[in-house]
Design a protein around this motif. Structure first.
Motif, PDB file in Angstrom:
ATOM      1  N   ILE A 159      15.314  85.762  49.338  1.00 51.59           N
ATOM      2  CA  ILE A 159      15.047  84.331  49.212  1.00 51.59           C
ATOM      3  C   ILE A 159      14.453  83.824  50.528  1.00 51.59           C
ATOM      4  CG2 ILE A 159      15.980  82.087  48.555  1.00 51.59           C
ATOM      5  CD1 ILE A 159      18.380  83.495  47.367  1.00 51.59           C
ATOM      6  N   PRO A 160      13.161  83.489  50.567  1.00 48.51           N
ATOM      7  CA  PRO A 160      12.561  82.945  51.790  1.00 48.51           C
ATOM      8  C   PRO A 160      13.312  81.708  52.281  1.00 48.51           C
ATOM      9  CG  PRO A 160      10.860  83.533  50.218  1.00 48.51           C
ATOM     10  CD  PRO A 160      12.165  83.654  49.497  1.00 48.51           C
ATOM     11  N   ALA A 161      13.303  81.510  53.585  1.00 48.11           N
ATOM     12  CA  ALA A 161      14.082  80.432  54.185  1.00 48.11           C
ATOM     13  C   ALA A 161      13.666  79.061  53.641  1.00 48.11           C
ATOM     14  CB  ALA A 161      13.929  80.474  55.701  1.00 48.11           C
ATOM     15  N   ASP A 162      12.366  78.823  53.433  1.00 48.47           N
ATOM     16  CA  ASP A 162      11.948  77.504  52.943  1.00 48.47           C
ATOM     17  C   ASP A 162      12.329  77.301  51.479  1.00 48.47           C
ATOM     18  OD1 ASP A 162      10.028  79.511  52.314  1.00 48.47           O
ATOM     19  OD2 ASP A 162       8.519  77.989  51.904  1.00 48.47           O
ATOM     20  N   VAL A 163      12.399  78.373  50.703  1.00 43.77           N
ATOM     21  CA  VAL A 163      12.815  78.244  49.303  1.00 43.77           C
ATOM     22  C   VAL A 163      14.275  77.832  49.228  1.00 43.77           C
ATOM     23  CG1 VAL A 163      13.128  79.492  47.130  1.00 43.77           C
ATOM     24  CG2 VAL A 163      11.070  79.873  48.508  1.00 43.77           C
ATOM     25  N   GLN A 164      15.090  78.322  50.138  1.00 41.41           N
ATOM     26  CA  GLN A 164      16.506  77.942  50.142  1.00 41.41           C
ATOM     27  C   GLN A 164      16.687  76.430  50.266  1.00 41.41           C
ATOM     28  OE1 GLN A 164      18.630  80.259  53.178  1.00 41.41           O
ATOM     29  NE2 GLN A 164      17.179  81.948  52.834  1.00 41.41           N
ATOM     30  N   GLU A 165      15.735  75.757  50.935  1.00 39.66           N
ATOM     31  CA  GLU A 165      15.869  74.323  51.202  1.00 39.66           C
ATOM     32  C   GLU A 165      15.267  73.458  50.093  1.00 39.66           C
ATOM     33  OE1 GLU A 165      17.520  73.232  53.637  1.00 39.66           O
ATOM     34  OE2 GLU A 165      17.528  74.738  55.230  1.00 39.66           O
TER      35      GLU A 165
END
Length: 594
Positions: A159-165
């Motif tokens: 899960i890419p960091a920006d997708v988590q947000e």
């Protein structure tokens, strides 16, 4: 709700209670979500991502549930790999959730950017996906959990960091969107009746039947016992199946293979029929000679049948259900002489183990350490062993009794999982005592740092006993003896000698219990002290590296070669080595001691 919040919610809905992990900015979104979720499921902080993966493996092995681990992008994801390969090779369900750099940075040689899909495509070959838009969840996470559980393997969710947000948006009732649902039912595949009749015909034809069980037979204990009684067979156990049947049954011959017992070796040498249940034991040379025995294999995994022996019949099916259907077709074995011989050999073996443990050594015989533990183990104990010579003593000296569990790194045989396995097991069973039998090499590699993890969490366990027994011989002993036996080479000090560390003192620095043992008469009291402690406890056993883990099938020439190589390398140890080798020759080779 953010994507990260939804990930944790979905894990809760799947019944996940613990995630073994280490933080990093690649999963900052998940860490923030954990805070909002009041730490449910529990974030169990290891000291290193590899240890987090091992703890997830230990949790899965001893709970029967899926282990979950998490790590940041780049180095964190890389560090998970060894523990994940351990799970894959031992067929243990583990899901890895790992971070990745922002989507906008991918392909730009950005900091901590690693091609995780390529990196994980082997270890998580059954299912490895990267989430790039919120609508991919819950499908990706559900499939990862479902495939890990049903295929008994490793899966990965990146899960890419920006997708988590991002805000969570569920999949819509639209073209090219994939809905999902929770759960998977239990299932037990069974073979066709015709295959069962063929299996019965083969097994009924034999006069000297043998059974080999692995971890896939753990839930089929009652059925295995009934088959063994009907056929008059002895039962050997692959190392991963050491806790399938108790060693108190007189026809259970113990472990098989390089770390196995003499009665297991002799039973396979002399049998005329063989039934293998739930095992992919790899060492063909410890199975009957080709053409000697008619053989049947039962395994739930289609890809693992027919690999190790020219089986006459390969049956794909759940062990318990298949044996249950097979039992009415089996005929009682009338001649009891075969079984009587197996039981006599097994009884003699345990007498041999007692004699081997009593051989003088300097300062302490490692076999005596394990043999003393055997009689003191609590009935519901969980035992782990690390790779190395410690695994020999675990395999040969510790008798599993009703209610006990035990495991090690069976197929990968990696160093270092003994302590983290046991920590993972304690989260699965906080009410049960645990013992880890590890070498000093494994302790220096991984175990010492994980004592900090044990110190952090043991107050939460209703039974705080977690005993780490370090066989401290200042030698990477298994490889040293392999070099002697296989290469005829004495110890190569530069690679094999390791520093003496006062492991009990290290434990005390972390607020744990500990004692150093340098005399045989202190071995039993130390075990009793540790097993009665109110916190994790480390016993630093100063053991003799000259006690050889000679296999039960060793020939006189191999023993002479090993002795010669050792004496050539260190003549001062000659008398101790001669005593130990003479005892082993007396045990294994009739008339060979002189």
């Amino acid at each position: 709700m953010k994507v990260a919040d939804y990930v944790l919610q979905r894990l809760r809905e799947w019944g996940v209670e613990h995630v073994f992990a280490y933080p990093g900015d690649g999963i900052n979104g998940l860490l923030a979500a954990w805070g909002r979720a009041k730490d449910v499921p529990r974030f169990i902080q290891a000291r290193h991502e590899e240890m987090a993966a091992f703890e997830a493996v230990g949790y899965a092995k001893f709970s029967g549930r899926t282990g979950v681990c998490a790590a940041t992008s780049g180095p964190g994801a890389i560090h998970l790999l060894n523990g994940l390969y351990d799970a894959k090779l031992d067929h243990v369900p583990v899901v890895a959730i790992v971070g990745q750099t922002d989507r906008s940075a991918m392909g730009g040689s950005y900091q901590q950017e690693v091609d995780l899909l390529s990196l994980y495509k082997d270890v998580a070959s059954e299912y490895c996906q990267m989430v790039t838009v919120p609508a991919q969840l819950p499908n990706v996470l559900d499939r990862a959990l479902r495939i890990a559980a049903t295929r008994r393997t490793v899966t990965a969710v990146i899960i890419p960091a920006d997708v988590q947000e991002l805000d969570h948006v569920p999949p819509a009732h639209e073209f090219k969107q994939v809905p999902s649902s929770l759960g998977v039912s239990r299932y037990a595949p069974v073979p066709a009746d015709e295959e069962l009749r063929r299996a019965a015909q083969i097994l009924n034809s034999g006069e000297r039947p043998a059974i080999l069980v692995g971890q896939g037979a753990r839930h089929a204990r009652a059925e295995v016992e009934q088959v063994a009684e009907l056929l008059g067979a002895g039962v050997a156990k692959a190392l991963l199946g050491k806790d399938v049947l108790p060693d108190t049954l007189p026809y259970v011959t113990g472990s098989i293979g390089l770390l196995g017992t003499r009665p297991s070796y002799e039973m396979m040498r002399d049998c005329d029929t063989l039934l293998v249940v739930g095992s992919s034991f790899p060492y063909t040379q410890f199975l009957p000679e080709f053409g000697q025995a008619r053989a049947v294999q039962i395994d739930i995994e289609p890809t693992m049948v027919g690999l190790r022996y020219p089986f006459e019949l390969n049956i794909v099916g759940d062990a318990a259900e298949t044996l249950r259907r097979l039992l009415p077709l089996l005929e009682p074995h009338r001649d009891g002489s075969w079984r009587d011989g197996i039981e006599a050999g097994t009884e003699r073996w345990w007498e041999v183990m007692e004699r081997r443990a009593a051989v003088p050594a300097h300062p302490v015989n490692p076999e005596y350490v394990a043999h003393q533990l055997d009689g003191l183990l609590p009935e519901n104990a969980i035992v782990t062993a690390d790779s190395g010579s410690a695994a020999n003593w675990y395999a040969r000296h510790l008798r599993m009794r009703d209610g006990m569990r035990g495991s090690l790194s069976g197929t990968l045989a990696t160093m270092g999982p003994g302590v983290p396995y046991l920590i993972g097991a304690k989260f699965a069973h906080p009410d049960r005592p645990g013992v880890a039998l590890v070498g000093d090499g494994a302790m220096q590699m991984n175990g010492m740092a994980e004592l900090i993890t044990a110190a952090k969490y043991y107050h939460e366990w209703s039974d705080p006993r977690l005993v780490v027994a370090v066989l401290n011989n200042q030698d990477l002993n298994q490889v040293t003896w392999e070099m002697r036996a296989m290469q005829g080479a004495p110890q190569f000090e530069e690679s094999q000698a390791i520093p003496d560390v006062r492991y009990a003192d290290v434990a005390a620095l972390f607020g744990l219990g500990g004692v150093r043992v340098e005399r045989p008469e202190d071995v039993g009291p130390a075990w009793r002290q540790a097993l009665g402690a109110d916190r994790p406890f480390v016993i630093d056993f100063r053991t003799d590296p000259a006690v050889p883990p000679i296999p039960p099938h060793a020939t006189w020439e191999q023993i002479k070669d090993s002795a010669s190589a050792l004496l050539h390398g260190d003549s001062d140890r000659g008398n101790v080595v001669r005593q130990g080798l003479k005892a082993k020759v007396q045990d294994f080779l009739p008339g060979g001691a002189d």
